[in-house]
Design an enzyme around this catalytic site. Structure first.
Site, PDB file in Angstrom:
ATOM      1  N   ASP A   1       0.844  -1.194   0.000  1.00  0.00           N
ATOM      2  CA  ASP A   1       0.000   0.000   0.000  1.00  0.00           C
ATOM      3  C   ASP A   1       0.882   1.248   0.000  1.00  0.00           C
ATOM      4  O   ASP A   1       2.078   1.198   0.287  1.00  0.00           O
ATOM      5  CB  ASP A   1      -0.917  -0.002   1.221  1.00  0.00           C
ATOM      6  CG  ASP A   1      -2.102   0.938   1.078  1.00  0.00           C
ATOM      7  OD1 ASP A   1      -2.234   1.590   0.018  1.00  0.00           O
ATOM      8  OD2 ASP A   1      -2.898   1.033   2.033  1.00  0.00           O
ATOM      9  N   LYS A   2       0.249   2.352  -0.330  1.00  0.00           N
ATOM     10  CA  LYS A   2       0.883   3.662  -0.356  1.00  0.00           C
ATOM     11  C   LYS A   2      -0.046   4.654   0.323  1.00  0.00           C
ATOM     12  O   LYS A   2      -1.269   4.527   0.260  1.00  0.00           O
ATOM     13  CB  LYS A   2       1.141   4.062  -1.812  1.00  0.00           C
ATOM     14  CG  LYS A   2       1.397   5.545  -2.076  1.00  0.00           C
ATOM     15  CD  LYS A   2       0.138   6.198  -2.596  1.00  0.00           C
ATOM     16  CE  LYS A   2       0.334   7.706  -2.767  1.00  0.00           C
ATOM     17  NZ  LYS A   2      -0.966   8.392  -2.983  1.00  0.00           N
ATOM     18  N   HIS A   3       0.547   5.653   0.987  1.00  0.00           N
ATOM     19  CA  HIS A   3      -0.255   6.708   1.609  1.00  0.00           C
ATOM     20  C   HIS A   3       0.401   8.051   1.343  1.00  0.00           C
ATOM     21  O   HIS A   3       1.626   8.161   1.333  1.00  0.00           O
ATOM     22  CB  HIS A   3      -0.377   6.488   3.119  1.00  0.00           C
ATOM     23  CG  HIS A   3      -1.275   7.488   3.795  1.00  0.00           C
ATOM     24  ND1 HIS A   3      -2.651   7.396   3.737  1.00  0.00           N
ATOM     25  CD2 HIS A   3      -0.986   8.603   4.512  1.00  0.00           C
ATOM     26  CE1 HIS A   3      -3.173   8.409   4.404  1.00  0.00           C
ATOM     27  NE2 HIS A   3      -2.200   9.165   4.883  1.00  0.00           N
ATOM     28  N   SER A   4      -0.426   9.069   1.128  1.00  0.00           N
ATOM     29  CA  SER A   4       0.069  10.417   0.886  1.00  0.00           C
ATOM     30  C   SER A   4      -0.377  11.336   2.014  1.00  0.00           C
ATOM     31  O   SER A   4      -1.468  11.172   2.567  1.00  0.00           O
ATOM     32  CB  SER A   4      -0.469  10.952  -0.447  1.00  0.00           C
ATOM     33  OG  SER A   4      -0.198  12.338  -0.583  1.00  0.00           O
TER      34      SER A   4
ATOM     35  N   THR B   1      -8.961  10.903  -2.186  1.00  0.00           N
ATOM     36  CA  THR B   1      -9.087   9.842  -3.186  1.00  0.00           C
ATOM     37  C   THR B   1     -10.506   9.286  -3.236  1.00  0.00           C
ATOM     38  O   THR B   1     -11.037   8.994  -4.314  1.00  0.00           O
ATOM     39  CB  THR B   1      -8.074   8.721  -2.889  1.00  0.00           C
ATOM     40  OG1 THR B   1      -6.756   9.273  -2.947  1.00  0.00           O
ATOM     41  CG2 THR B   1      -8.183   7.600  -3.909  1.00  0.00           C
TER      42      THR B   1
ATOM     43  N   ARG C   1      -9.501  15.542  18.321  1.00  0.00           N
ATOM     44  CA  ARG C   1      -8.365  16.402  17.966  1.00  0.00           C
ATOM     45  C   ARG C   1      -8.817  17.533  17.059  1.00  0.00           C
ATOM     46  O   ARG C   1      -8.403  18.688  17.220  1.00  0.00           O
ATOM     47  CB  ARG C   1      -7.286  15.589  17.259  1.00  0.00           C
ATOM     48  CG  ARG C   1      -6.483  14.675  18.173  1.00  0.00           C
ATOM     49  CD  ARG C   1      -5.665  13.702  17.363  1.00  0.00           C
ATOM     50  NE  ARG C   1      -4.763  14.384  16.442  1.00  0.00           N
ATOM     51  CZ  ARG C   1      -4.359  13.879  15.279  1.00  0.00           C
ATOM     52  NH1 ARG C   1      -4.773  12.682  14.867  1.00  0.00           N
ATOM     53  NH2 ARG C   1      -3.526  14.557  14.518  1.00  0.00           N
TER      54      ARG C   1
ATOM     55  N   SER D   1      -2.227   8.062  13.693  1.00  0.00           N
ATOM     56  CA  SER D   1      -3.471   8.054  12.923  1.00  0.00           C
ATOM     57  C   SER D   1      -3.269   7.386  11.566  1.00  0.00           C
ATOM     58  O   SER D   1      -4.062   6.530  11.152  1.00  0.00           O
ATOM     59  CB  SER D   1      -3.963   9.491  12.736  1.00  0.00           C
ATOM     60  OG  SER D   1      -5.141   9.528  11.962  1.00  0.00           O
TER      61      SER D   1
ATOM     62  N   LYS E   1      -4.277   2.683  10.827  1.00  0.00           N
ATOM     63  CA  LYS E   1      -5.170   2.177   9.776  1.00  0.00           C
ATOM     64  C   LYS E   1      -4.416   1.281   8.805  1.00  0.00           C
ATOM     65  O   LYS E   1      -4.952   0.273   8.338  1.00  0.00           O
ATOM     66  CB  LYS E   1      -5.814   3.357   9.040  1.00  0.00           C
ATOM     67  CG  LYS E   1      -6.728   4.201   9.907  1.00  0.00           C
ATOM     68  CD  LYS E   1      -7.482   5.227   9.105  1.00  0.00           C
ATOM     69  CE  LYS E   1      -6.630   6.406   8.695  1.00  0.00           C
ATOM     70  NZ  LYS E   1      -6.301   7.303   9.792  1.00  0.00           N
ATOM     71  N   LYS E   2      -3.182   1.654   8.488  1.00  0.00           N
ATOM     72  CA  LYS E   2      -2.403   0.848   7.543  1.00  0.00           C
ATOM     73  C   LYS E   2      -2.011  -0.491   8.162  1.00  0.00           C
ATOM     74  O   LYS E   2      -2.074  -1.537   7.502  1.00  0.00           O
ATOM     75  CB  LYS E   2      -1.164   1.624   7.101  1.00  0.00           C
ATOM     76  CG  LYS E   2      -1.476   2.895   6.311  1.00  0.00           C
ATOM     77  CD  LYS E   2      -2.290   2.600   5.060  1.00  0.00           C
ATOM     78  CE  LYS E   2      -2.561   3.823   4.234  1.00  0.00           C
ATOM     79  NZ  LYS E   2      -3.385   3.530   3.029  1.00  0.00           N
TER      80      LYS E   2
END
Length: 429
Positions: free
Chosen positions: A78-81, A118, A166, A181, A185-186
């Site tokens: 997976d990838k996250h930005s 996304t 928050r 955070s 999730k990942k």
């Protein structure tokens, strides 16, 4: 243990043990730690920070606060930005990595602040289900190699409550809390490897490189501390990524890249760099992501993903028949011709919200049809008789005029070409 005593100790600069953090996260999840206490804990962390051991423990506890998915095989990637304007990399990377032999269950989010989301982009595709049940998600990953969906209620529920508090208490800007955070999730998605895209520049949440590097380093260290191989790439966000910004227009540009109809060099370079690093982390270093993109196999995986999740089977062949189009379109020109020497990319993102393409409040509905196309890049000539700053797609003429004014204010016009930073600024491993 008493939550109030642990909060007091953190407020005074003390270090919490892994067991104490587990206790607090369990209370955040089941409600036994009150909203006031959660807000006080978040503020104490903002002021006092967390040690490396505390960051690892917090992320792990939040991961275990709900379901942790399990998959067959060891190539769950997976990838996250961290978020940007025009950032459609996920729409390209997921099918590219799937075409190279990875499995990509990508948990994505909606727009946040001035940045696009996304999930909002994908919801411009008729029928596409961003919240499928577990069986549908697993079937999509099995049959298409990838599925881009939203966070379910059972994945990292502690993060959902903590983030909401928050947001309400002015404690979002904390690296330990941001890292927990993102990674909870990942990790809950059952990944084998993760690549992070940390944006740097005027369109990023962290505009300066030192802060972005600090966040990237923290994410890599905490992820690896929880057993997840991770790298972070710092990428340029001092210009819109690609030539579109919005929702349906970004899906359209992504389809053009997948089918070979058009290509933006910087979007392509960043996408392939992230794909290559992720495949390396996943043990598929011999795969060629450029070949997967150029020869059409990535497009096939994207088309299968859309169909598996309820979208039209002919989206790639007939995108304009399915994607919504705004009723009013106009070119936005600067007052005088010259070279585009700089852009306030954050202001461009805010202009898209003004068109209705993003949310000023969480409850706001989104107009998926509006946005910008043909966006000029720094170093290009713009002005009457030359290329526009962008083509504005709006619901009506008034909204378009406001967007044009915002684009003019966000653009710096000069005589000399600016220095153009490299798309990929740094790699952290």
């Amino acid at each position: 243990m008493l939550a109030a005593e642990l909060i007091r100790r953190k407020r005074e600069g003390g270090e919490l043990t892994a067991e104490e953090i587990e206790f607090l996260v369990a209370g955040i999840t089941d409600g036994s730690v009150s909203d006031a206490q959660v807000g006080a804990l978040a503020m104490a962390i903002v002021w006092r920070g967390m040690t490396a051991a505390e960051r690892i423990a917090l992320t792990g506890a939040m991961t275990r606060s709900g379901d942790v998915l399990e998959w067959e095989g060891d190539r769950i990637l997976d990838k996250h930005s961290t978020g940007g304007v025009g950032d459609k990399v996920s729409l390209l990377l997921a099918p590219i990595v799937a075409a190279c032999g990875g499995s990509v269950p990508m948990i994505s989010g909606r727009g946040l602040g001035h940045t696009g989301g996304t999930l909002d982009k994908l919801q411009s595709i008729p029928g596409y289900d961003v919240a499928p049940d577990n069986a549908t998600l697993r079937a999509a990953v099995a049959n298409a190699g990838c599925a881009i969906v939203g966070q379910t209620a059972t994945l990292a529920p502690a993060d959902r409550r903590l983030y909401a508090i928050r947001d309400a208490t002015g404690t979002v800007e904390s690296i330990p809390l941001i890292v927990a955070s993102i990674l909870s999730k990942k990790l809950a998605a059952g990944l084998s490897a993760l690549v992070m895209d940390v944006k740097v520049g005027s369109g990023a949440f962290l505009p300066d490189r030192d802060s972005a590097r600090e966040l990237g380093r923290a994410i890599v260290d905490v992820a690896q501390g929880n057993g997840l191989p991770t790298s972070a790439l710092l990428t340029d966000m001092d210009r819109v990524l690609g030539r579109t910004a919005g929702n349906a227009v970004e899906v359209r540009e992504s389809i053009d890249h997948l089918t070979g109809a058009k290509s933006d060099a910087r979007l392509r370079e960043i996408t392939l760099a992230l794909s290559t690093e992720l495949l390396r982390l996943g043990g598929i270093a011999d795969a060629d992501p450029a070949k997967a993109l150029d020869e059409g196999s990535a497009a096939e995986h994207f088309a299968r993903m859309v169909t598996e999740l309820g979208g039209p089977s002919d989206l790639l062949e007939r995108p304009d028949d399915h994607l919504p189009a705004a009723p009013f379109t106009v070119e936005a020109f600067p007052d005088q011709a010259g070279t585009l020497t700089g852009v306030d990319v954050r202001a461009v993102g805010v202009a898209i919200i003004g068109l209705g393409g993003g949310r000023a409040r969480e409850s706001d509905a989104i107009d998926h049809s509006v946005g910008l196309t043909d966006i000029a890049a720094p170093g290009e000539r713009v002005g009457p008789g030359e290329r526009p700053l962008a083509r504005v797609h709006a619901a009506d003429e008034d909204a378009a005029e406001r967007a044009i004014a915002a684009l003019r204010a966000a653009s710096v016009i000069g005589d000399q070409p600016p220095e153009i930073p490299e798309p990929v600024l740094e790699v952290l491993r």
